[in-house]
Write a protein that holds these residues in place. Structure first.
Motif, PDB file in Angstrom:
ATOM      1  N   GLY A 185       0.804  -1.210   0.000  1.00  0.00           N
ATOM      2  CA  GLY A 185       0.000   0.000   0.000  1.00  0.00           C
ATOM      3  C   GLY A 185       0.840   1.265   0.000  1.00  0.00           C
ATOM      4  N   ARG A 186       1.986   1.190  -0.651  1.00  0.00           N
ATOM      5  CA  ARG A 186       2.901   2.327  -0.699  1.00  0.00           C
ATOM      6  C   ARG A 186       3.135   2.755  -2.147  1.00  0.00           C
ATOM      7  NH1 ARG A 186       5.787   2.828   4.343  1.00  0.00           N
ATOM      8  NH2 ARG A 186       6.687   4.698   3.368  1.00  0.00           N
ATOM      9  N   SER A 187       3.720   3.938  -2.298  1.00  0.00           N
ATOM     10  CA  SER A 187       4.136   4.384  -3.619  1.00  0.00           C
ATOM     11  C   SER A 187       5.380   3.610  -4.055  1.00  0.00           C
ATOM     12  CB  SER A 187       4.442   5.883  -3.579  1.00  0.00           C
ATOM     13  OG  SER A 187       5.196   6.281  -4.703  1.00  0.00           O
ATOM     14  N   THR A 188       5.552   3.437  -5.365  1.00  0.00           N
ATOM     15  CA  THR A 188       6.780   2.787  -5.846  1.00  0.00           C
ATOM     16  C   THR A 188       8.013   3.595  -5.457  1.00  0.00           C
ATOM     17  OG1 THR A 188       6.463   3.874  -7.997  1.00  0.00           O
ATOM     18  CG2 THR A 188       5.702   1.592  -7.799  1.00  0.00           C
ATOM     19  N   ALA A 189       7.859   4.904  -5.254  1.00  0.00           N
ATOM     20  CA  ALA A 189       8.987   5.739  -4.840  1.00  0.00           C
ATOM     21  C   ALA A 189       9.471   5.389  -3.435  1.00  0.00           C
ATOM     22  CB  ALA A 189       8.603   7.217  -4.895  1.00  0.00           C
ATOM     23  N   ASP A 190       8.614   4.730  -2.640  1.00  0.00           N
ATOM     24  CA  ASP A 190       8.975   4.362  -1.272  1.00  0.00           C
ATOM     25  C   ASP A 190       9.687   3.013  -1.190  1.00  0.00           C
ATOM     26  OD1 ASP A 190       7.659   6.664  -0.388  1.00  0.00           O
ATOM     27  OD2 ASP A 190       5.753   5.589  -0.111  1.00  0.00           O
ATOM     28  N   VAL A 191       9.664   2.261  -2.296  1.00  0.00           N
ATOM     29  CA  VAL A 191      10.171   0.886  -2.288  1.00  0.00           C
ATOM     30  C   VAL A 191      11.504   0.818  -3.026  1.00  0.00           C
ATOM     31  CG1 VAL A 191       9.715  -1.492  -2.993  1.00  0.00           C
ATOM     32  CG2 VAL A 191       7.830  -0.036  -2.213  1.00  0.00           C
ATOM     33  N   GLU A 192      12.500   0.238  -2.361  1.00  0.00           N
ATOM     34  CA  GLU A 192      13.819   0.051  -2.982  1.00  0.00           C
ATOM     35  C   GLU A 192      14.093  -1.440  -3.125  1.00  0.00           C
ATOM     36  OE1 GLU A 192      18.354   0.218  -1.497  1.00  0.00           O
ATOM     37  OE2 GLU A 192      17.295   2.128  -1.245  1.00  0.00           O
ATOM     38  N   VAL A 193      14.205  -1.882  -4.359  1.00  0.00           N
ATOM     39  CA  VAL A 193      14.504  -3.293  -4.647  1.00  0.00           C
ATOM     40  C   VAL A 193      15.991  -3.435  -4.926  1.00  0.00           C
ATOM     41  CG1 VAL A 193      14.191  -5.125  -6.372  1.00  0.00           C
ATOM     42  CG2 VAL A 193      12.204  -3.867  -5.498  1.00  0.00           C
ATOM     43  N   ARG A 194      16.589  -4.477  -4.379  1.00  0.00           N
ATOM     44  CA  ARG A 194      17.971  -4.824  -4.690  1.00  0.00           C
ATOM     45  C   ARG A 194      17.983  -6.276  -5.162  1.00  0.00           C
ATOM     46  NH1 ARG A 194      21.586  -2.232   0.300  1.00  0.00           N
ATOM     47  NH2 ARG A 194      20.782  -0.082   0.113  1.00  0.00           N
ATOM     48  N   LEU A 195      18.275  -6.444  -6.442  1.00  0.00           N
ATOM     49  CA  LEU A 195      18.209  -7.764  -7.076  1.00  0.00           C
ATOM     50  C   LEU A 195      19.570  -8.169  -7.609  1.00  0.00           C
ATOM     51  CD1 LEU A 195      16.498 -10.157  -8.201  1.00  0.00           C
ATOM     52  CD2 LEU A 195      16.091  -8.742 -10.238  1.00  0.00           C
ATOM     53  N   VAL A 196      20.013  -9.349  -7.229  1.00  0.00           N
ATOM     54  CA  VAL A 196      21.228  -9.955  -7.788  1.00  0.00           C
ATOM     55  C   VAL A 196      20.774 -11.137  -8.631  1.00  0.00           C
ATOM     56  CG1 VAL A 196      23.395 -11.143  -7.277  1.00  0.00           C
ATOM     57  CG2 VAL A 196      22.634  -9.248  -5.818  1.00  0.00           C
ATOM     58  N   ALA A 197      21.032 -11.072  -9.933  1.00  0.00           N
ATOM     59  CA  ALA A 197      20.537 -12.135 -10.812  1.00  0.00           C
ATOM     60  C   ALA A 197      21.265 -12.112 -12.143  1.00  0.00           C
ATOM     61  CB  ALA A 197      19.032 -11.981 -11.040  1.00  0.00           C
ATOM     62  N   HIS A 198      21.511 -13.285 -12.673  1.00  0.00           N
ATOM     63  CA  HIS A 198      22.112 -13.442 -13.992  1.00  0.00           C
ATOM     64  C   HIS A 198      21.042 -13.303 -15.078  1.00  0.00           C
ATOM     65  CE1 HIS A 198      24.039 -15.622 -17.380  1.00  0.00           C
ATOM     66  NE2 HIS A 198      25.170 -15.216 -16.832  1.00  0.00           N
ATOM     67  N   HIS A 199      21.474 -13.095 -16.302  1.00  0.00           N
ATOM     68  CA  HIS A 199      20.576 -13.014 -17.462  1.00  0.00           C
ATOM     69  C   HIS A 199      19.579 -14.167 -17.486  1.00  0.00           C
ATOM     70  CE1 HIS A 199      19.632 -14.421 -21.581  1.00  0.00           C
ATOM     71  NE2 HIS A 199      19.307 -13.159 -21.768  1.00  0.00           N
ATOM     72  N   TYR A 200      20.025 -15.372 -17.189  1.00  0.00           N
ATOM     73  CA  TYR A 200      19.131 -16.528 -17.217  1.00  0.00           C
ATOM     74  C   TYR A 200      17.917 -16.300 -16.325  1.00  0.00           C
ATOM     75  CZ  TYR A 200      17.301 -21.185 -16.235  1.00  0.00           C
ATOM     76  OH  TYR A 200      16.469 -22.260 -16.080  1.00  0.00           O
ATOM     77  N   VAL A 201      18.168 -15.781 -15.125  1.00  0.00           N
ATOM     78  CA  VAL A 201      17.090 -15.550 -14.164  1.00  0.00           C
ATOM     79  C   VAL A 201      16.209 -14.393 -14.614  1.00  0.00           C
ATOM     80  CG1 VAL A 201      16.557 -14.855 -11.787  1.00  0.00           C
ATOM     81  CG2 VAL A 201      18.370 -16.523 -12.235  1.00  0.00           C
ATOM     82  N   SER A 202      16.843 -13.316 -15.068  1.00  0.00           N
ATOM     83  CA  SER A 202      16.055 -12.149 -15.479  1.00  0.00           C
ATOM     84  C   SER A 202      15.160 -12.493 -16.668  1.00  0.00           C
ATOM     85  CB  SER A 202      16.974 -10.974 -15.818  1.00  0.00           C
ATOM     86  OG  SER A 202      17.815 -11.264 -16.908  1.00  0.00           O
ATOM     87  N   HIS A 203      15.622 -13.384 -17.526  1.00  0.00           N
ATOM     88  CA  HIS A 203      14.812 -13.810 -18.669  1.00  0.00           C
ATOM     89  C   HIS A 203      13.609 -14.624 -18.199  1.00  0.00           C
ATOM     90  CE1 HIS A 203      14.048 -14.763 -22.875  1.00  0.00           C
ATOM     91  NE2 HIS A 203      13.914 -16.033 -22.542  1.00  0.00           N
ATOM     92  N   ARG A 204      13.774 -15.400 -17.139  1.00  0.00           N
ATOM     93  CA  ARG A 204      12.702 -16.270 -16.641  1.00  0.00           C
ATOM     94  C   ARG A 204      11.639 -15.517 -15.847  1.00  0.00           C
ATOM     95  NH1 ARG A 204      12.819 -21.949 -15.847  1.00  0.00           N
ATOM     96  NH2 ARG A 204      11.363 -21.505 -14.149  1.00  0.00           N
ATOM     97  N   LEU A 205      12.056 -14.559 -15.041  1.00  0.00           N
ATOM     98  CA  LEU A 205      11.176 -14.021 -14.007  1.00  0.00           C
ATOM     99  C   LEU A 205       9.839 -13.513 -14.537  1.00  0.00           C
ATOM    100  CD1 LEU A 205      13.464 -12.131 -11.457  1.00  0.00           C
ATOM    101  CD2 LEU A 205      12.001 -14.106 -11.021  1.00  0.00           C
ATOM    102  N   SER A 206       9.880 -12.684 -15.563  1.00  0.00           N
ATOM    103  CA  SER A 206       8.620 -12.126 -16.060  1.00  0.00           C
ATOM    104  C   SER A 206       7.788 -13.163 -16.799  1.00  0.00           C
ATOM    105  CB  SER A 206       8.898 -10.932 -16.977  1.00  0.00           C
ATOM    106  OG  SER A 206       9.613 -11.330 -18.130  1.00  0.00           O
ATOM    107  N   ARG A 207       8.408 -14.267 -17.184  1.00  0.00           N
ATOM    108  CA  ARG A 207       7.714 -15.313 -17.940  1.00  0.00           C
ATOM    109  C   ARG A 207       7.175 -16.421 -17.053  1.00  0.00           C
ATOM    110  NH1 ARG A 207      11.710 -12.994 -20.757  1.00  0.00           N
ATOM    111  NH2 ARG A 207      11.417 -12.631 -22.999  1.00  0.00           N
ATOM    112  N   THR A 208       7.898 -16.754 -15.976  1.00  0.00           N
ATOM    113  CA  THR A 208       7.503 -17.895 -15.134  1.00  0.00           C
ATOM    114  C   THR A 208       7.263 -17.520 -13.673  1.00  0.00           C
ATOM    115  OG1 THR A 208       9.783 -18.489 -14.525  1.00  0.00           O
ATOM    116  CG2 THR A 208       8.919 -19.402 -16.595  1.00  0.00           C
TER     117      THR A 208
END
Length: 377
Positions: A185-208
């Motif tokens: 229930g917050r603005s996206t400006a309030d949220v800080e994501v820190r993601l460590v991931a290889h191309h393989y993972v980044s390719h999968r995430l939005s698909r699976t």
């Protein structure tokens, strides 16, 4: 004398033109130059961008130049003549989406090899571009779009890695940020994501909605406090291919262009920013990165060590079809991934020295062209 920041976009394919177009629409003092191998294509694209910029009231200087990336000397001349502050490399012998033009069954079979075995098609043009940068004596920051997760650590062995990459790990951060913000229930400006991931993972995430057999590292912060443990992260990620699904494929490169701009805009405007990027300073895989005074510093999720982050990216690299990148730049491919290309297109390369990369790129291009012809009859 103008103090305009000069940005050269080297490569006039889809992603290069998208990024060039957006860079020209700025209230800040800039000179952007599009460089490609076909004079007519580059002239038309540059003029389109210039006219659109004028229409929107921008005063960015727009120009173009012609070179073939395989001609290192001429490319170095183009770089010297323009003397850019930033070079954006959008060069590849075969874009990632080309295999999707195959007949559907053939595409599915080739797709199963993942991205790693196609490395020569991205590594060689980037290597030639970096040779031109060095020959020109350029001090420009070099930002690369072509498979930085693997290209950069391989080229780092010979001192030719670009400074930072774009896309891949960054492409899922806005989706994760949006899901988490809505859940909290917050603005996206309030949220800080820190993601460590290889191309393989980044390719999968939005698909699976998951990282599959590879590891990933994710931290979510709100108001400077880590709230990851308070969230059902698996459930959040599962929403990416569901109600948070987005357009993919070639039209979806709008997302990759935005990820490129998230890095290029702060560098062009000489301001600090927290971004996500692959291949930073020659590293394997993707990281959260702080841009500070034009320098890069990884900013890991709370409690994660550099060794753990590297291991996460190694696991993704293996799943993507690259088992190891040795200190001398030799690339060792995963046998299971290479077996698919050997079966489908007749290309088999267990390992590749950097000196062999150009020949391998030519071989894979020829074999793929013949395969496409056979499977589309």
């Amino acid at each position: 004398m103008s103090n305009a920041r000069k940005i050269m976009v080297l490569g006039a394919g889809d992603i290069g033109r998208r990024v060039f177009h957006e860079l020209a629409h700025s209230p800040n003092d800039r000179h952007v130059q599009l460089v490609g191998r076909d004079e007519e294509t580059v002239l038309r694209a540059a003029n389109l961008t210039r006219f659109c910029s004028v229409q929107r009231g921008c005063t960015t200087t727009v120009s173009h130049a012609q070179t073939d990336i395989t001609d290192v000397a001429r490319t170095a001349e183009r770089i010297s003549a323009f003397d850019p502050d930033i070079i954006f490399l959008a060069v590849s012998y075969q874009a990632w989406w080309v295999i999707s033009t195959l007949e559907q069954d053939a595409f599915k079979r080739v797709y199963a090899a993942n991205f790693g075995p196609w490395l020569p098609m991205h590594l060689v043009p980037v290597m030639k571009a970096m040779e031109a940068v060095r020959l020109a004596g350029s001090r420009a920051l070099v930002v690369n779009a072509a498979f930085p997760d693997a290209v950069h650590p391989a080229l780092a062995a010979i001192g030719l890695s670009p400074d930072i990459g774009i896309g891949n790990v960054a492409n899922n951060v806005p989706g994760i940020t949006s899901v988490a913000a809505d859940e909290l229930g917050r603005s996206t400006a309030d949220v800080e994501v820190r993601l460590v991931a290889h191309h393989y993972v980044s390719h999968r995430l939005s698909r699976t909605g998951n990282s599959g057999p590879a590891a990933m590292g994710l931290g979510i912060r709100v108001d400077g406090r880590d709230v990851t443990a308070e969230l059902d992260v698996a459930a959040l990620l599962n929403r990416l291919p569901a109600e948070y699904r987005r357009t993919g494929g070639l039209p979806g490169q709008t997302m990759t262009a935005s990820s490129a701009l998230s890095v290029l805009e702060p560098l062009a405007d000489e301001r600090d920013a927290l971004v996500h990027a692959p291949g930073v300073d020659g590293a394997l895989g993707g990281y959260p990165v702080a841009i500070e005074n034009g320098k890069f510093r990884t900013v890991l999720p709370d409690g994660m060590t550099p060794e753990e982050a590297h291991a996460i990216n190694v696991s993704g690299s293996v799943q993507d079809g690259i088992g190891e990148i040795r200190p001398d730049g030799t690339v060792v491919f995963e046998p299971s991934a290479m077996a698919i290309l050997a079966e489908e297109i007749g290309y088999d390369c267990p390992e590749m020295k950097l000196s062999e990369a150009e020949g391998r790129a030519q071989e894979i291009a020829e074999r793929f062209a013949a395969y496409r012809e056979r499977t589309t009859r």
